[in-house]
Scaffold this active site. Structure first.
Site, mmCIF file in Angstrom:
data_model
loop_
_atom_site.group_PDB
_atom_site.id
_atom_site.type_symbol
_atom_site.label_atom_id
_atom_site.label_comp_id
_atom_site.label_asym_id
_atom_site.label_seq_id
_atom_site.Cartn_x
_atom_site.Cartn_y
_atom_site.Cartn_z
ATOM 1 N N MET A 170 75.984 13.558 67.611
ATOM 2 C CA MET A 170 74.983 12.500 67.519
ATOM 3 C C MET A 170 74.886 11.861 66.133
ATOM 4 O O MET A 170 73.823 11.394 65.736
ATOM 5 C CB MET A 170 73.601 13.060 67.920
ATOM 6 C CG MET A 170 73.561 13.653 69.297
ATOM 7 S SD MET A 170 74.084 12.473 70.552
ATOM 8 C CE MET A 170 72.608 11.488 70.664
ATOM 9 N N LYS A 171 75.981 11.856 65.426
ATOM 10 C CA LYS A 171 75.959 11.264 64.082
ATOM 11 C C LYS A 171 77.051 10.203 64.020
ATOM 12 O O LYS A 171 78.155 10.417 64.542
ATOM 13 C CB LYS A 171 76.245 12.395 63.086
ATOM 14 C CG LYS A 171 76.084 12.020 61.680
ATOM 15 C CD LYS A 171 74.757 12.497 61.143
ATOM 16 C CE LYS A 171 74.511 11.928 59.773
ATOM 17 N NZ LYS A 171 73.165 12.112 59.300
ATOM 18 N N LEU A 206 79.989 8.604 62.349
ATOM 19 C CA LEU A 206 80.911 9.087 61.319
ATOM 20 C C LEU A 206 81.117 8.029 60.238
ATOM 21 O O LEU A 206 81.195 6.831 60.543
ATOM 22 C CB LEU A 206 82.268 9.414 61.950
ATOM 23 C CG LEU A 206 82.314 10.686 62.795
ATOM 24 C CD1 LEU A 206 83.604 10.711 63.617
ATOM 25 C CD2 LEU A 206 82.207 11.928 61.937
ATOM 26 N N HIS A 226 81.342 9.179 76.436
ATOM 27 C CA HIS A 226 80.063 8.468 76.509
ATOM 28 C C HIS A 226 79.611 8.394 77.977
ATOM 29 O O HIS A 226 80.415 8.076 78.856
ATOM 30 C CB HIS A 226 80.217 7.052 75.926
ATOM 31 C CG HIS A 226 78.926 6.317 75.895
ATOM 32 N ND1 HIS A 226 77.946 6.584 74.954
ATOM 33 C CD2 HIS A 226 78.430 5.357 76.706
ATOM 34 C CE1 HIS A 226 76.908 5.792 75.198
ATOM 35 N NE2 HIS A 226 77.169 5.042 76.243
#
Ligand code: GRF
Length: 195
Positions: free
Chosen positions: A96-97, A99, A115
């Site tokens: 959930m970050k 990049l 996704h």
């Protein structure tokens, strides 16, 4: 390449997670099959308490948590880890970050993501809720390459799921996840065969 006992050497992959790790579990499970062309060598989480890290520990897979930031130093640490462990492909699974662009450029064409929607529709969060609110007839999931734009890289595999009248975001999540667990390992093998 083959080992001395004639078995094929499997490509090493890293899986980046943030949470429960159900995709990680299915990726590991598939890796144990003879037909799998990969081995999960490394699991990296941006959250110390991600449930998926416990799974990696249980399966004796190298793992660590790294608080990803835009910092170049941290990115270099991750890139060195990938290099040291001969990682051929990075698979984001509920990571959930966003990049750092520097990282994406340095590992270009070798980062993929799953996704829970039929991209290019419903990029971002809360996909199942938005799909229901828009009275869609179908949803699904997509494995795609990662580029610097959110959920926008080239599509590798996509599968449709029919939405029924009595479905809700939870029931859709369950149906879509089941398909995610099937297509992600397939997509990994497909991409590795081209690298
Ligand atoms: C999955 O629905 C995946 O498509 C999305 O985040 C969720 C992660 O689930 N990117 P899990 O951690 O693999 O169970």
């Amino acid at each position: 390449m083959k080992k001395s006992d004639g078995k094929k050497i499997k490509d090493k992959i890293a899986v980046f997670i943030s949470g429960r790790g159900s995709n990680l579990r299915s990726i590991i499970k598939y890796s144990n099959k003879k037909k799998s062309s990969y081995k999960v060598e490394l699991v990296i989480s941006n959250k110390k308490n991600a449930k998926g890290l416990l799974l990696a520990k249980k399966k004796a897979i190298k793992n660590c948590s790294i608080d990803f930031t835009e910092s170049k130093k941290l990115t270099d640490i991750v890139l060195n880890l990938l290099k040291k462990n001969h990682i051929k492909l990075v698979c984001l699974a509920g990571f959930m970050k966003i990049l750092p662009v520097y990282f994406i450029k340095s590992f270009k064409g070798k980062i993929i993501n799953i996704h829970p929607s039929l991209l290019p529709k419903y990029k971002g969060l809360n996909t199942h809720k938005r799909v229901i609110n828009n009275s869609e007839k179908f949803t699904g999931c997509t494995v795609h390459f990662v580029n610097k734009f959110l959920d926008s890289g080239k599509i590798i595999i996509q599968k449709k799921v029919r939405i029924k009248k009595d479905d809700n975001p939870k029931s859709i999540e369950k149906k879509v996840l089941k398909i995610e667990h099937k297509i992600y390992p397939q997509a990994i093998c497909e991409v590795l065969s081209t690298l």
